[in-house]
Write a protein that holds these residues in place. Structure first.
Motif, PDB file in Angstrom:
ATOM      1  N   TYR A 105       0.855  -1.180   0.000  1.00 18.77           N
ATOM      2  CA  TYR A 105       0.000   0.000   0.000  1.00 18.77           C
ATOM      3  C   TYR A 105       0.893   1.233   0.000  1.00 18.77           C
ATOM      4  CZ  TYR A 105      -2.689   3.797   2.207  1.00 18.77           C
ATOM      5  OH  TYR A 105      -3.243   5.009   2.513  1.00 18.77           O
ATOM      6  N   PHE A 106       0.510   2.246  -0.802  1.00 17.72           N
ATOM      7  CA  PHE A 106       1.265   3.488  -0.863  1.00 17.72           C
ATOM      8  C   PHE A 106       0.337   4.646  -0.532  1.00 17.72           C
ATOM      9  CE2 PHE A 106       3.106   0.434  -3.755  1.00 17.72           C
ATOM     10  CZ  PHE A 106       4.470   0.502  -3.485  1.00 17.72           C
ATOM     11  N   GLY A 107       0.713   5.448   0.465  1.00 15.76           N
ATOM     12  CA  GLY A 107      -0.065   6.615   0.854  1.00 15.76           C
ATOM     13  C   GLY A 107       0.578   7.889   0.334  1.00 15.76           C
ATOM     14  N   PHE A 108      -0.201   8.719  -0.364  1.00 14.48           N
ATOM     15  CA  PHE A 108       0.333   9.904  -1.037  1.00 14.48           C
ATOM     16  C   PHE A 108      -0.353  11.176  -0.535  1.00 14.48           C
ATOM     17  CE2 PHE A 108       0.745   6.415  -4.124  1.00 14.48           C
ATOM     18  CZ  PHE A 108       2.096   6.491  -4.398  1.00 14.48           C
ATOM     19  N   PRO A 109       0.258  12.343  -0.795  1.00 15.52           N
ATOM     20  CA  PRO A 109      -0.407  13.613  -0.516  1.00 15.52           C
ATOM     21  C   PRO A 109      -1.385  13.953  -1.637  1.00 15.52           C
ATOM     22  CG  PRO A 109       1.997  13.891  -0.806  1.00 15.52           C
ATOM     23  CD  PRO A 109       1.618  12.519  -1.292  1.00 15.52           C
ATOM     24  N   THR A 110      -2.104  15.046  -1.473  1.00 16.87           N
ATOM     25  CA  THR A 110      -2.892  15.586  -2.579  1.00 16.87           C
ATOM     26  C   THR A 110      -1.928  16.159  -3.622  1.00 16.87           C
ATOM     27  OG1 THR A 110      -3.025  17.787  -1.594  1.00 16.87           O
ATOM     28  CG2 THR A 110      -4.764  16.216  -1.002  1.00 16.87           C
ATOM     29  N   ASP A 111      -2.366  16.222  -4.872  1.00 16.49           N
ATOM     30  CA  ASP A 111      -1.513  16.779  -5.924  1.00 16.49           C
ATOM     31  C   ASP A 111      -1.128  18.225  -5.622  1.00 16.49           C
ATOM     32  OD1 ASP A 111      -1.318  14.512  -7.414  1.00 16.49           O
ATOM     33  OD2 ASP A 111      -2.697  15.156  -9.005  1.00 16.49           O
ATOM     34  N   SER A 112      -2.049  18.974  -5.001  1.00 16.25           N
ATOM     35  CA  SER A 112      -1.792  20.391  -4.734  1.00 16.25           C
ATOM     36  C   SER A 112      -1.030  20.626  -3.438  1.00 16.25           C
ATOM     37  CB  SER A 112      -3.119  21.156  -4.690  1.00 16.25           C
ATOM     38  OG  SER A 112      -3.944  20.650  -3.653  1.00 16.25           O
ATOM     39  N   CYS A 113      -0.745  19.556  -2.700  1.00 18.21           N
ATOM     40  CA  CYS A 113      -0.043  19.698  -1.421  1.00 18.21           C
ATOM     41  C   CYS A 113       1.301  20.389  -1.647  1.00 18.21           C
ATOM     42  CB  CYS A 113       0.173  18.330  -0.790  1.00 18.21           C
ATOM     43  SG  CYS A 113       1.116  18.385   0.755  1.00 18.21           S
ATOM     44  N   SER A 114       1.550  21.448  -0.905  1.00 21.88           N
ATOM     45  CA  SER A 114       2.780  22.222  -1.044  1.00 21.88           C
ATOM     46  C   SER A 114       3.787  21.783   0.010  1.00 21.88           C
ATOM     47  CB  SER A 114       2.469  23.720  -0.890  1.00 21.88           C
ATOM     48  OG  SER A 114       3.641  24.483  -1.038  1.00 21.88           O
ATOM     49  N   ILE A 115       4.959  21.337  -0.455  1.00 20.43           N
ATOM     50  CA  ILE A 115       6.010  20.876   0.444  1.00 20.43           C
ATOM     51  C   ILE A 115       7.018  21.997   0.589  1.00 20.43           C
ATOM     52  CG2 ILE A 115       7.946  19.276   0.712  1.00 20.43           C
ATOM     53  CD1 ILE A 115       4.865  18.196  -1.172  1.00 20.43           C
ATOM     54  N   SER A 116       7.227  22.426   1.825  1.00 19.81           N
ATOM     55  CA  SER A 116       8.111  23.551   2.073  1.00 19.81           C
ATOM     56  C   SER A 116       8.977  23.258   3.289  1.00 19.81           C
ATOM     57  CB  SER A 116       7.291  24.830   2.296  1.00 19.81           C
ATOM     58  OG  SER A 116       8.124  25.930   2.553  1.00 19.81           O
ATOM     59  N   SER A 117      10.288  23.301   3.112  1.00 17.88           N
ATOM     60  CA  SER A 117      11.217  23.138   4.227  1.00 17.88           C
ATOM     61  C   SER A 117      12.519  23.836   3.864  1.00 17.88           C
ATOM     62  CB  SER A 117      11.459  21.657   4.527  1.00 17.88           C
ATOM     63  OG  SER A 117      12.010  20.994   3.402  1.00 17.88           O
ATOM     64  N   SER A 118      13.375  24.061   4.831  1.00 20.93           N
ATOM     65  CA  SER A 118      14.566  24.876   4.598  1.00 20.93           C
ATOM     66  C   SER A 118      15.550  24.225   3.641  1.00 20.93           C
ATOM     67  CB  SER A 118      15.261  25.173   5.924  1.00 20.93           C
ATOM     68  OG  SER A 118      15.681  23.967   6.556  1.00 20.93           O
ATOM     69  N   GLY A 119      15.520  22.901   3.517  1.00 20.30           N
ATOM     70  CA  GLY A 119      16.471  22.217   2.666  1.00 20.30           C
ATOM     71  C   GLY A 119      16.035  22.057   1.221  1.00 20.30           C
ATOM     72  N   TYR A 120      14.765  22.385   0.933  1.00 20.13           N
ATOM     73  CA  TYR A 120      14.224  22.159  -0.409  1.00 20.13           C
ATOM     74  C   TYR A 120      13.512  23.409  -0.899  1.00 20.13           C
ATOM     75  CZ  TYR A 120      15.033  17.248   0.658  1.00 20.13           C
ATOM     76  OH  TYR A 120      15.624  16.060   0.990  1.00 20.13           O
ATOM     77  N   ARG A 121      13.591  23.629  -2.211  1.00 14.51           N
ATOM     78  CA  ARG A 121      12.764  24.694  -2.775  1.00 14.51           C
ATOM     79  C   ARG A 121      11.306  24.244  -2.724  1.00 14.51           C
ATOM     80  NH1 ARG A 121      11.209  23.530  -8.033  1.00 14.51           N
ATOM     81  NH2 ARG A 121      12.437  21.949  -9.154  1.00 14.51           N
ATOM     82  N   LYS A 122      10.408  25.188  -2.609  1.00 16.58           N
ATOM     83  CA  LYS A 122       8.991  24.876  -2.473  1.00 16.58           C
ATOM     84  C   LYS A 122       8.475  24.181  -3.723  1.00 16.58           C
ATOM     85  CE  LYS A 122       4.703  27.053  -0.881  1.00 16.58           C
ATOM     86  NZ  LYS A 122       4.092  28.346  -0.473  1.00 16.58           N
ATOM     87  N   PHE A 123       7.745  23.074  -3.541  1.00 16.42           N
ATOM     88  CA  PHE A 123       7.181  22.364  -4.685  1.00 16.42           C
ATOM     89  C   PHE A 123       5.896  21.670  -4.265  1.00 16.42           C
ATOM     90  CE2 PHE A 123       9.942  19.339  -2.537  1.00 16.42           C
ATOM     91  CZ  PHE A 123       9.265  18.131  -2.585  1.00 16.42           C
ATOM     92  N   THR A 124       5.050  21.373  -5.237  1.00 12.12           N
ATOM     93  CA  THR A 124       3.843  20.606  -4.975  1.00 12.12           C
ATOM     94  C   THR A 124       4.105  19.141  -5.314  1.00 12.12           C
ATOM     95  OG1 THR A 124       2.936  20.869  -7.202  1.00 12.12           O
ATOM     96  CG2 THR A 124       2.402  22.586  -5.559  1.00 12.12           C
ATOM     97  N   TYR A 125       3.239  18.290  -4.806  1.00 12.66           N
ATOM     98  CA  TYR A 125       3.420  16.881  -5.124  1.00 12.66           C
ATOM     99  C   TYR A 125       3.208  16.630  -6.613  1.00 12.66           C
ATOM    100  CZ  TYR A 125       3.124  11.850  -5.083  1.00 12.66           C
ATOM    101  OH  TYR A 125       3.360  10.529  -5.353  1.00 12.66           O
TER     102      TYR A 125
END
Length: 337
Positions: A287-307
């Motif tokens: 089983y694989f659990g995913f975010p929504t496509d529009s989920c915005s991932i933001s953290s200091s080590g990564y540039r902001k991106f959506t799933y």
């Protein structure tokens, strides 16, 4: 005289194999096989987490140090697993042409060589299986119509509900450990819309020359693996490969790339692969659990991106290079920090 476990597969089993697998299993030498993959060193004990008595400290340590853990007291009836495995073996034992035809429809896909659909990896994996988006399976009762499929559908639906329960319980506990924004929790994990895959890894006469699944990290928030007794799951740790032995009535929880990103690399997306068995076929429920496509991932080590952006980049990389690049594409370079 009794036959050995390494006797040739019976004819009815062989007709279910993809033709390429049959050619590779033949005694006549064809094209030279790929270089043999590095072998695992030995089995390794991973942390066991009790779902009924979640220990936040132990869970956090497992996520930081291993990127996976073994789950006990998960509440999935053993009979349910046994019934799904039996149905999976029945369906995947159908002749290859029948599988390719019957599952060529919305709601459920048959694949072989790679679970990446129409995207071809640079190395062929010794695997076939069924790809089932759980939400689609529930909403479209006419997706597949042949003898016995309704039984299979009902079993998968019940199993998927257990997966959603487990995924949400684990993720909510991790969210507390990471102090994630409570407003984002439903966006980070669509537990009821997860993907269910059944993998069958046929036995292979040249087991040392192939991998059942090449080394990779999952692109999910988390993945839940239910092994049979054959084994073959391996993880990379300290530059070596180690076997994760199957233990009855336990699950293996893998953290995926998106979990690593939202934790800002505090938790690791574990690199893993599956070895080929010379004498026994293996079945695995995943089983694989995913975010929504529009989920915005933001953290200091990564540039902001959506799933959605992550998925599109992954597909472009597979088309271009035959494998995904993953989180490295979104990492902030030192000069940009």
């Amino acid at each position: 005289m009794a036959s050995s476990e390494q006797d040739p597969a019976p004819a009815h089993e062989l007709v279910s194999y993809p033709p390429f697998f049959l050619r590779c299993n033949a005694t006549a030498a064809g094209a030279p096989p790929p270089p043999p993959p590095p072998r695992a060193i030995s089995p390794v004990d991973v942390v066991a987490i009790d779902l009924q008595r979640l220990d936040a400290a132990a869970l956090g340590e497992a996520c930081r140090e291993w990127g996976l853990f073994r789950l006990v007291n998960h509440g999935i009836p053993e009979v349910l697993k046994a019934e799904i495995e039996a149905e999976a073996r029945r369906l995947l034992a159908l002749p290859f042409d029948a599988k390719a035809a019957r599952f060529a429809c919305p709601g459920i896909d048959y694949f072989w060589g790679t679970p990446a659909g129409n995207l071809r990896l640079k190395e062929l994996n010794w695997v076939e299986g069924l790809h089932i988006p759980l939400a689609h399976l529930r909403s479209d009762s006419s997706a597949v119509d042949f003898d016995g499929f309704e039984t299979f559908r009902n079993l998968v639906d019940e199993y998927g509900r257990h997966m959603a329960r487990i995924a949400r319980t684990i993720f909510d506990a991790i969210a507390v450990n990471l102090n994630l924004d409570s407003k984002m929790l439903s966006s980070y994990l669509l537990e009821h819309d997860g993907t269910f895959r059944i993998y069958r890894y046929p036995k292979c006469a040249n087991a040392d020359d192939y991998l059942a699944m090449e080394a990779h990290t999952d692109s999910s928030i988390l993945s839940i693996v239910n092994q049979d007794g054959v084994g073959g799951l391996q993880i990379r740790r300290n530059d070596g490969w180690f076997d994760i032995e199957p233990i009855s009535n336990t699950l293996i929880i893998n953290l995926g790339d998106i979990m690593q990103a939202i934790s800002n690399d505090e938790y690791m997306s574990v690199e893993h692969r599956v070895s080929v068995n010379e004498s026994k076929a293996r079945v695995s429920l995943c089983y694989f659990g995913f975010p929504t496509d529009s989920c915005s991932i933001s953290s200091s080590g990564y540039r902001k991106f959506t799933y959605k952006e992550f998925k599109m980049q992954m597909q472009e990389d597979i088309k271009a290079f035959g494998s995904k690049v993953g989180l490295k594409r979104f990492k902030i370079d030192a000069q940009d920090a």
